[in-house]
Motif scaffolding. Structure first.
Motif, PDB file in Angstrom:
ATOM      1  N   PRO A 288       0.663  18.710   5.494  1.00 38.43           N
ATOM      2  CA  PRO A 288      -0.205  19.762   6.045  1.00 38.43           C
ATOM      3  C   PRO A 288      -1.000  19.260   7.247  1.00 38.43           C
ATOM      4  CG  PRO A 288      -0.392  19.665   3.652  1.00 38.43           C
ATOM      5  CD  PRO A 288       0.407  18.470   4.069  1.00 38.43           C
ATOM      6  N   ASP A 289      -1.232  20.150   8.201  1.00 34.10           N
ATOM      7  CA  ASP A 289      -1.982  19.793   9.397  1.00 34.10           C
ATOM      8  C   ASP A 289      -3.446  19.606   9.023  1.00 34.10           C
ATOM      9  OD1 ASP A 289      -1.798  19.449  12.300  1.00 34.10           O
ATOM     10  OD2 ASP A 289      -3.192  21.128  12.375  1.00 34.10           O
ATOM     11  N   SER A 290      -3.978  18.394   9.212  1.00 33.89           N
ATOM     12  CA  SER A 290      -5.350  18.111   8.839  1.00 33.89           C
ATOM     13  C   SER A 290      -5.868  16.933   9.650  1.00 33.89           C
ATOM     14  CB  SER A 290      -5.442  17.793   7.340  1.00 33.89           C
ATOM     15  OG  SER A 290      -6.768  17.520   6.959  1.00 33.89           O
ATOM     16  N   VAL A 291      -7.115  17.037  10.105  1.00 34.77           N
ATOM     17  CA  VAL A 291      -7.734  15.948  10.862  1.00 34.77           C
ATOM     18  C   VAL A 291      -8.261  14.913   9.881  1.00 34.77           C
ATOM     19  CG1 VAL A 291      -9.561  15.307  12.468  1.00 34.77           C
ATOM     20  CG2 VAL A 291      -8.370  17.495  12.744  1.00 34.77           C
ATOM     21  N   VAL A 292      -7.830  13.677  10.047  1.00 40.27           N
ATOM     22  CA  VAL A 292      -8.259  12.598   9.165  1.00 40.27           C
ATOM     23  C   VAL A 292      -8.357  11.313   9.973  1.00 40.27           C
ATOM     24  CG1 VAL A 292      -5.876  12.105   8.455  1.00 40.27           C
ATOM     25  CG2 VAL A 292      -7.761  11.404   6.987  1.00 40.27           C
ATOM     26  N   ARG A 293      -9.341  10.478   9.660  1.00 38.26           N
ATOM     27  CA  ARG A 293      -9.515   9.213  10.368  1.00 38.26           C
ATOM     28  C   ARG A 293      -8.708   8.109   9.695  1.00 38.26           C
ATOM     29  NH1 ARG A 293     -14.789  10.505   9.358  1.00 38.26           N
ATOM     30  NH2 ARG A 293     -14.972   8.608   8.105  1.00 38.26           N
ATOM     31  N   PRO A 294      -8.334   7.069  10.436  1.00 41.42           N
ATOM     32  CA  PRO A 294      -7.580   5.954   9.833  1.00 41.42           C
ATOM     33  C   PRO A 294      -8.292   5.330   8.636  1.00 41.42           C
ATOM     34  CG  PRO A 294      -7.472   5.802  12.216  1.00 41.42           C
ATOM     35  CD  PRO A 294      -8.452   6.898  11.908  1.00 41.42           C
ATOM     36  N   ASP A 295      -9.614   5.175   8.718  1.00 45.18           N
ATOM     37  CA  ASP A 295     -10.337   4.551   7.606  1.00 45.18           C
ATOM     38  C   ASP A 295     -10.323   5.440   6.365  1.00 45.18           C
ATOM     39  OD1 ASP A 295     -12.219   6.132   9.347  1.00 45.18           O
ATOM     40  OD2 ASP A 295     -13.580   5.747   7.683  1.00 45.18           O
ATOM     41  N   GLU A 296     -10.254   6.760   6.552  1.00 42.97           N
ATOM     42  CA  GLU A 296     -10.176   7.659   5.401  1.00 42.97           C
ATOM     43  C   GLU A 296      -8.850   7.491   4.668  1.00 42.97           C
ATOM     44  OE1 GLU A 296     -12.892  11.510   6.563  1.00 42.97           O
ATOM     45  OE2 GLU A 296     -10.943  11.336   7.531  1.00 42.97           O
ATOM     46  N   LEU A 297      -7.777   7.267   5.411  1.00 40.06           N
ATOM     47  CA  LEU A 297      -6.477   7.010   4.783  1.00 40.06           C
ATOM     48  C   LEU A 297      -6.530   5.736   3.961  1.00 40.06           C
ATOM     49  CD1 LEU A 297      -4.088   7.804   7.785  1.00 40.06           C
ATOM     50  CD2 LEU A 297      -4.493   9.242   5.787  1.00 40.06           C
ATOM     51  N   SER A 298      -7.062   4.677   4.548  1.00 42.12           N
ATOM     52  CA  SER A 298      -7.116   3.380   3.874  1.00 42.12           C
ATOM     53  C   SER A 298      -7.974   3.434   2.617  1.00 42.12           C
ATOM     54  CB  SER A 298      -7.660   2.320   4.840  1.00 42.12           C
ATOM     55  OG  SER A 298      -7.843   1.088   4.182  1.00 42.12           O
TER      56      SER A 298
ATOM     57  N   THR B 149      -6.686   2.945  -1.218  1.00 44.50           N
ATOM     58  CA  THR B 149      -7.257   1.830  -1.974  1.00 44.50           C
ATOM     59  C   THR B 149      -7.832   2.298  -3.299  1.00 44.50           C
ATOM     60  OG1 THR B 149      -7.837   0.694   0.082  1.00 44.50           O
ATOM     61  CG2 THR B 149      -8.913  -0.068  -1.915  1.00 44.50           C
ATOM     62  N   ASP B 150      -8.659   3.332  -3.264  1.00 42.13           N
ATOM     63  CA  ASP B 150      -9.295   3.820  -4.492  1.00 42.13           C
ATOM     64  C   ASP B 150      -8.257   4.346  -5.470  1.00 42.13           C
ATOM     65  OD1 ASP B 150     -11.306   4.395  -6.236  1.00 42.13           O
ATOM     66  OD2 ASP B 150     -12.046   6.178  -5.200  1.00 42.13           O
ATOM     67  N   TRP B 151      -7.282   5.065  -4.934  1.00 40.39           N
ATOM     68  CA  TRP B 151      -6.205   5.595  -5.797  1.00 40.39           C
ATOM     69  C   TRP B 151      -5.411   4.463  -6.434  1.00 40.39           C
ATOM     70  CZ3 TRP B 151      -0.912   4.939  -4.766  1.00 40.39           C
ATOM     71  CH2 TRP B 151      -0.044   5.650  -5.615  1.00 40.39           C
ATOM     72  N   ALA B 152      -4.987   3.479  -5.644  1.00 41.66           N
ATOM     73  CA  ALA B 152      -4.194   2.362  -6.158  1.00 41.66           C
ATOM     74  C   ALA B 152      -4.991   1.557  -7.171  1.00 41.66           C
ATOM     75  CB  ALA B 152      -3.743   1.466  -5.002  1.00 41.66           C
TER      76      ALA B 152
ATOM     77  N   SER C 262      -4.814  -5.258   8.134  1.00 40.60           N
ATOM     78  CA  SER C 262      -5.759  -4.944   9.210  1.00 40.60           C
ATOM     79  C   SER C 262      -6.783  -3.898   8.778  1.00 40.60           C
ATOM     80  CB  SER C 262      -5.001  -4.450  10.447  1.00 40.60           C
ATOM     81  OG  SER C 262      -4.354  -3.209  10.183  1.00 40.60           O
ATOM     82  N   ALA C 263      -6.427  -3.082   7.781  1.00 41.43           N
ATOM     83  CA  ALA C 263      -7.337  -2.053   7.280  1.00 41.43           C
ATOM     84  C   ALA C 263      -8.222  -2.557   6.149  1.00 41.43           C
ATOM     85  CB  ALA C 263      -6.545  -0.831   6.808  1.00 41.43           C
ATOM     86  N   GLY C 264      -8.023  -3.817   5.712  1.00 47.32           N
ATOM     87  CA  GLY C 264      -8.830  -4.378   4.633  1.00 47.32           C
ATOM     88  C   GLY C 264      -8.449  -3.886   3.260  1.00 47.32           C
TER      89      GLY C 264
ATOM     90  N   GLU D  20      -8.287  -6.695   0.455  1.00 46.14           N
ATOM     91  CA  GLU D  20      -9.593  -7.298   0.193  1.00 46.14           C
ATOM     92  C   GLU D  20     -10.426  -6.476  -0.776  1.00 46.14           C
ATOM     93  OE1 GLU D  20     -11.440  -7.708   3.959  1.00 46.14           O
ATOM     94  OE2 GLU D  20      -9.903  -9.063   4.778  1.00 46.14           O
ATOM     95  N   ARG D  21     -10.133  -5.198  -0.861  1.00 42.75           N
ATOM     96  CA  ARG D  21     -10.916  -4.317  -1.734  1.00 42.75           C
ATOM     97  C   ARG D  21     -10.318  -4.203  -3.133  1.00 42.75           C
ATOM     98  NH1 ARG D  21     -11.274  -1.374   3.298  1.00 42.75           N
ATOM     99  NH2 ARG D  21      -9.497  -0.061   2.700  1.00 42.75           N
ATOM    100  N   LEU D  22      -9.231  -4.915  -3.392  1.00 44.30           N
ATOM    101  CA  LEU D  22      -8.590  -4.888  -4.701  1.00 44.30           C
ATOM    102  C   LEU D  22      -8.855  -6.201  -5.432  1.00 44.30           C
ATOM    103  CD1 LEU D  22      -5.139  -3.280  -3.733  1.00 44.30           C
ATOM    104  CD2 LEU D  22      -7.106  -2.150  -4.814  1.00 44.30           C
ATOM    105  N   PRO D  23      -8.894  -6.167  -6.760  1.00 45.31           N
ATOM    106  CA  PRO D  23      -9.214  -7.383  -7.527  1.00 45.31           C
ATOM    107  C   PRO D  23      -8.032  -8.325  -7.734  1.00 45.31           C
ATOM    108  CG  PRO D  23      -8.958  -5.520  -9.013  1.00 45.31           C
ATOM    109  CD  PRO D  23      -8.842  -4.969  -7.622  1.00 45.31           C
ATOM    110  N   TRP D  24      -6.856  -7.931  -7.228  1.00 45.93           N
ATOM    111  CA  TRP D  24      -5.660  -8.766  -7.428  1.00 45.93           C
ATOM    112  C   TRP D  24      -5.275  -9.460  -6.128  1.00 45.93           C
ATOM    113  CZ3 TRP D  24      -5.449  -3.396  -8.486  1.00 45.93           C
ATOM    114  CH2 TRP D  24      -5.771  -3.069  -9.816  1.00 45.93           C
ATOM    115  N   SER D  25      -4.931 -10.715  -6.246  1.00 46.06           N
ATOM    116  CA  SER D  25      -4.507 -11.492  -5.087  1.00 46.06           C
ATOM    117  C   SER D  25      -2.985 -11.403  -4.962  1.00 46.06           C
ATOM    118  CB  SER D  25      -4.939 -12.948  -5.238  1.00 46.06           C
ATOM    119  OG  SER D  25      -4.478 -13.729  -4.166  1.00 46.06           O
ATOM    120  N   VAL D  26      -2.528 -10.976  -3.784  1.00 40.13           N
ATOM    121  CA  VAL D  26      -1.094 -10.846  -3.531  1.00 40.13           C
ATOM    122  C   VAL D  26      -0.682 -11.947  -2.553  1.00 40.13           C
ATOM    123  CG1 VAL D  26       0.763  -9.352  -2.739  1.00 40.13           C
ATOM    124  CG2 VAL D  26      -1.235  -8.360  -3.876  1.00 40.13           C
ATOM    125  N   ALA D  27       0.185 -12.839  -3.009  1.00 37.61           N
ATOM    126  CA  ALA D  27       0.643 -13.951  -2.170  1.00 37.61           C
ATOM    127  C   ALA D  27       1.950 -13.565  -1.470  1.00 37.61           C
ATOM    128  CB  ALA D  27       0.852 -15.198  -3.014  1.00 37.61           C
ATOM    129  N   TRP D  28       2.002 -13.858  -0.173  1.00 34.38           N
ATOM    130  CA  TRP D  28       3.217 -13.551   0.585  1.00 34.38           C
ATOM    131  C   TRP D  28       3.985 -14.843   0.897  1.00 34.38           C
ATOM    132  CZ3 TRP D  28       3.971  -8.629   0.166  1.00 34.38           C
ATOM    133  CH2 TRP D  28       2.877  -7.775   0.088  1.00 34.38           C
TER     134      TRP D  28
END
Length: 338
Positions: free
Chosen positions: A276-286, A290-293, A325-327, A330-338
């Motif tokens: 749907p067509d909607s105005v949203v900022r990049p930080d709102e997506l991130s 994050t909260d959902w995940a 780049s969106a952080g 960092e906002r999740l309690p699990w460490s993901v190693a690459w």
């Protein structure tokens, strides 16, 4: 082409007469049919002469559409029309321009970033309309001083838009449409109230809105699609770990946070369907992702410890740099190693 008689909401100002302050014009007002919008936007992004702070303005039959540019990149858009003002997506702004190619007109102007932020804010925030009478030009500014007004006053005279900053009722500078540098500001403002050559009083409108210093950027359609894909990859990952439950849990969490994170509704759009067509900022997506995940994976971790790290690593690997780049991590309690 017959000029439109449509007027800006709550004012006698005709939309087709609107003109905003500018440093210079890269394209003077001309027929939209003469301009290839894709080529113009490509020039603005890639050519040194086009990478400026400024705006595109399109005069359409029933509205005036603005696209704001930062260093040549389209970052936001707005519409002024007969029933109000609103922020719209860049995609929608360009669609409306293309739809009125035969009847619309367009200009491409350079302007300071602070002015662009004020132009945007005048469409994004509620306006406090101020009474203004061309017969009594001395009434407006004493009234602002008496109420100790704070913010930016938008003053329109026969379509010419000027912006005046006030702090505690005191004038503190601004941007003025078509003012000669040699003309003092008080003399210029006086001229806005004068009768025209036809003897008619000018069409005036004044409104106050909150001061801002920065022009926000809306998320590009490609970025929204990227976050939508990440939403569904994480959902698929949970579904693999908890067959028959993953998608249900994802939808339940999304419904729970929808009131706080409106962007989650966009991300949950099924694959294959248009977002749907909607105005949203990049930080709102991130923040929404994050909260959902976090809530989704915390529930799975209780049942199957270690699942969160595995799902995150597999689902987000391809787009991890966007998320880093969106952080996001960092906002999740699990460490993901690459």
């Amino acid at each position: 082409m017959r000029a439109s008689t449509a007027r800006l909401t709550n004012s006698p100002v005709r939309l087709t007469e609107l003109a905003f302050p500018h440093s210079n014009f890269l394209i003077h007002r001309t027929r939209l049919a003469f301009i290839h919008l894709d080529n113009l936007l490509s020039f603005a992004k890639r050519d040194r002469d086009g990478r400026i702070d400024g705006y595109l303005i399109a005069w359409l039959p029933d509205e005036c559409v603005l696209v704001f540019l930062r260093k040549g990149e389209a970052v936001n858009a707005a519409s002024l029309h007969t029933v109000g003002r609103e922020v719209i997506t860049i995609t929608e702004a360009l669609r409306r321009m293309r739809a009125e190619g035969e009847r619309g007109e367009i200009a491409y102007a350079a302007a300071p970033m602070e002015q662009l932020a004020w132009m945007y804010q005048s469409c994004a925030s509620p306006l406090q309309h101020k009474p203004v009478d061309p017969r009594h030009p001395d009434d407006l500014f004493p009234a602002l001083a008496q109420e100790q007004a704070n913010g930016v006053l938008e003053l329109i005279s026969n379509g010419r838009v000027s912006y005046l900053r006030f702090a505690d009722g005191k004038f503190g500078g601004g941007y003025f449409c078509d003012r000669l540098e040699s003309l003092p500001v008080p003399k210029y403002i006086e001229s806005l109230f004068r009768e025209g050559a036809d003897g008619h009083a000018p069409a005036l409108a004044a409104a106050l809105f909150p001061l801002v210093t920065d022009l926000p950027a809306q998320a590009a359609g490609a970025l929204v699609n990227t976050y939508r894909e990440l939403y569904w990859r994480i959902t698929d990952g949970v579904e693999i770990e908890v067959p028959g439950e993953g998608r249900k849990r994802a939808q339940k969490v999304a419904a729970t946070i929808a009131a706080t994170h409106r962007a989650i509704t966009l991300l949950g759009t099924p694959r294959g369907k248009d977002i749907p067509d909607s105005v949203v900022r990049p930080d709102e997506l991130s923040l929404a992702l994050t909260d959902w995940a976090l809530q989704l994976l915390e529930g799975v971790e209780i049942v199957m410890p270690g699942t969160a790290q595995k799902v995150l690593k597999d689902a987000t690997r391809e787009h991890r740099y966007v998320l880093q780049s969106a952080g996001f991590y960092e906002r999740l309690p699990w460490s993901v190693a690459w």
